[in-house]
Design a protein around this motif. Structure first.
Motif, short mmCIF file in Angstrom:
data_model
loop_
_atom_site.label_atom_id
_atom_site.label_comp_id
_atom_site.label_asym_id
_atom_site.label_seq_id
_atom_site.Cartn_x
_atom_site.Cartn_y
_atom_site.Cartn_z
N VAL A 64 0.84 -1.20 0.00
CA VAL A 64 0.00 0.00 0.00
C VAL A 64 0.88 1.25 0.00
O VAL A 64 0.64 2.19 -0.76
N GLU A 67 2.53 1.63 -3.42
CA GLU A 67 1.58 2.08 -4.44
C GLU A 67 1.23 3.55 -4.23
O GLU A 67 1.09 4.31 -5.20
N THR A 68 1.11 3.98 -2.98
CA THR A 68 0.83 5.39 -2.69
C THR A 68 1.97 6.26 -3.19
O THR A 68 1.74 7.33 -3.79
N ARG A 72 1.60 9.14 -6.04
CA ARG A 72 2.02 10.53 -5.81
C ARG A 72 3.00 10.98 -6.87
O ARG A 72 2.93 12.09 -7.38
#
Length: 83
Positions: A64, A67-68, A72
């Motif tokens: 997670v 992927e964040t 961004r």
């Protein structure tokens, strides 16, 4: 007589478990739908759960986070390129 303790793996080879009524009802419903006995259903569920590493929360959280970071970066690239 001294009691020998089993290794964790030996303990995991045969597990007996009790479920609360709400969970037992859900399991019974799934068994009826699929036509399997409760023992078979729970054995399949346990195998699927462990094979797909559903308890590996550390790796899941890292995915997670990764992927964040990618999202961004993509967003920032889109905003900078869009100017």
């Amino acid at each position: 007589m001294a009691r020998t303790s089993k290794s964790l793996v030996e303990q995991c080879e045969k597990i007996t478990i009790r479920f609360a009524r709400p969970q037992a009802e859900k399991i019974a419903e799934e068994c009826e739908k699929s036509g399997v006995r409760p023992g078979q259903y729970l054995r399949m569920a346990g195998i699927a759960f462990s094979d797909h590493r559903y308890l590996d929360l550390k790796s899941m959280m890292q995915q997670v986070v990764d992927e964040t970071i990618r999202l961004r970066r993509d967003f920032n690239d889109a905003v900078v390129d869009g100017e």
